[in-house]
Design an enzyme around this catalytic site. Structure first.
Site, short mmCIF file in Angstrom:
data_model
loop_
_atom_site.label_atom_id
_atom_site.label_comp_id
_atom_site.label_asym_id
_atom_site.label_seq_id
_atom_site.Cartn_x
_atom_site.Cartn_y
_atom_site.Cartn_z
N LYS A 1 -25.66 -3.39 10.49
CA LYS A 1 -25.88 -3.61 11.92
C LYS A 1 -27.37 -3.76 12.20
O LYS A 1 -27.79 -4.68 12.91
CB LYS A 1 -25.37 -2.41 12.73
CG LYS A 1 -23.89 -2.38 12.95
CD LYS A 1 -23.51 -1.12 13.72
CE LYS A 1 -22.00 -0.98 13.76
NZ LYS A 1 -21.55 0.34 14.19
N ASP B 1 -19.91 -0.75 22.44
CA ASP B 1 -18.65 -0.65 21.70
C ASP B 1 -17.46 -0.95 22.63
O ASP B 1 -16.36 -1.22 22.16
CB ASP B 1 -18.48 0.77 21.13
CG ASP B 1 -18.61 0.81 19.62
OD1 ASP B 1 -18.50 -0.26 18.99
OD2 ASP B 1 -18.80 1.91 19.08
N GLN C 1 -21.96 5.97 16.26
CA GLN C 1 -21.09 5.64 15.13
C GLN C 1 -19.98 6.69 14.99
O GLN C 1 -20.26 7.89 14.93
CB GLN C 1 -21.94 5.57 13.84
CG GLN C 1 -21.20 5.14 12.61
CD GLN C 1 -20.72 3.69 12.67
OE1 GLN C 1 -21.43 2.81 13.18
NE2 GLN C 1 -19.54 3.43 12.18
#
Ligand code: NAD
Length: 289
Positions: free
Chosen positions: A51, A118, A95
């Protein structure tokens, strides 16, 4: 035929990079993504490394905050408050999974919906459910729809999409997106009766189950578009391991019209769509459409 997720993701990143350059030149704003990772899960670290690399490659700012496994929920909540209030941060991603002593839903709820790249915050799920503009939509489902369009073209109207799986991060949001595309959508799951017959009706079949090679060739309608979200590590006869999807790829390949491989299908699109969401969050922060 194969639907090439790596190539589609690369093309998307090139488009995003051009938009980032324009945003910098015209508005002096550089999209920035902060990723928080708690504890030492090797798979998560590899994923976060990718990422970071891709965020920087398209000209965005990447901040990576690593926290030890004993980090408290309160500490994480106060960090999120600080990042929510920081105008230079456009996207925040925590995460998952988090260590067991931290309540994931409390953490997701504490991210500002405007920075929730997200797309897991209830405000963004609600916007997606209502079909409202401005929702930050979960990345993997966005990637699935882009890959289906890669093969079928922009107009998915009237096609029957069958989704296997009803998780909040894949199954439910991908079903909502396909509904927005005017598909007729069936959501199936672990309690669905006669799943093979259900799948066989699908023009678009999305498998998000988490069971290796679960979908067999005789479940698939001839010519269907198959999007395989699953990532499963299995042992090989040579004593090594390899990644496979939820679809029995070799058998289904000759039956379907097109299929995404694993790896190289949905996976690369997930990160590309994360960057797309970060760009959208940065534009929203200065009220750009
Ligand atoms: P999950 O475990 O939260 O959900 C799995 C779903 O499958 C559940 O809704 C369940 O009802 C359904 N299911 C389980 N057994 C079933 C059965 N026998 N018949 C029918 N349905 C059944 O998983 P998830 O988070 O939605 O992820 C699904 C898969 O996708 C996993 O392999 C995961 O690793 C992968 N994944 C990939 C990406 C990516 O970027 N490519 C992103 C997220 C998840």
């Amino acid at each position: 035929m194969n639907i090439d997720g790596k190539l589609t993701a690369k093309i998307l990143r090139v488009q995003l990079a051009a938009e980032v350059t324009e945003l910098k030149a015209r508005y002096n704003i550089q999209p920035s993504l902060t990723v928080i990772i708690v504890a030492d899960d090797p798979a998560s670290h590899v994923y976060v490394k990718n990422k970071v690399k891709q965020t920087q490659e398209i000209g965005m700012i990447s901040n990576n905050i690593k926290l030890p496994s004993e980090t408290t929920e309160n500490h994480l909540l106060s960090l999120l408050k600080q990042l929510n209030n920081d105008d230079s941060v456009h996207g925040i991603l925590v995460q998952l999974p988090l260590p067991k002593h931290i309540d994931e839903s409390a953490i997701i709820s504490a991210i500002s919906p405007d920075k929730d790249v997200d797309g897991f915050h209830a405000m963004n799920s609600g916007r997606l459910f209502n079909g409202e503009a401005g929702a930050l939509v979960p990345c993997t489902p966005q990637g699935c729809v882009l890959l289906a369009k890669q093969h079928l073209g922009e107009d998915l109207s009237g096609l029957h999409a069958v989704v296997i799986g009803r998780s909040n991060i894949v199954g439910k949001p991908v079903a909502m997106l396909l509904l927005q595309e005017n598909c007729t959508v069936t959501i199936s799951h672990s309690k669905t009766k006669n799943l093979p017959a259900m799948c066989k009706q699908a023009d678009i079949l999305i498998a998000a189950v988490g069971i290796a090679n679960f979908v067999k060739a005789d479940w698939v309608k001839t010519g269907a578009t198959v999007i395989d979200v699953g990532i499963n590590r299995i042992s090989t006869q040579e004593g090594t391991t390899k990644l496979v999807g939820d679809v029995d790829y070799d058998a289904v390949f000759n039956k379907c019209g097109a299929i995404t491989p694993v790896p190289g299908g949905v996976g690369p699109m997930t990160i590309a769509c994360l960057l797309k969401n970060t760009l959208a969050a940065a534009k929203n922060s200065i009220q750009l459409p």
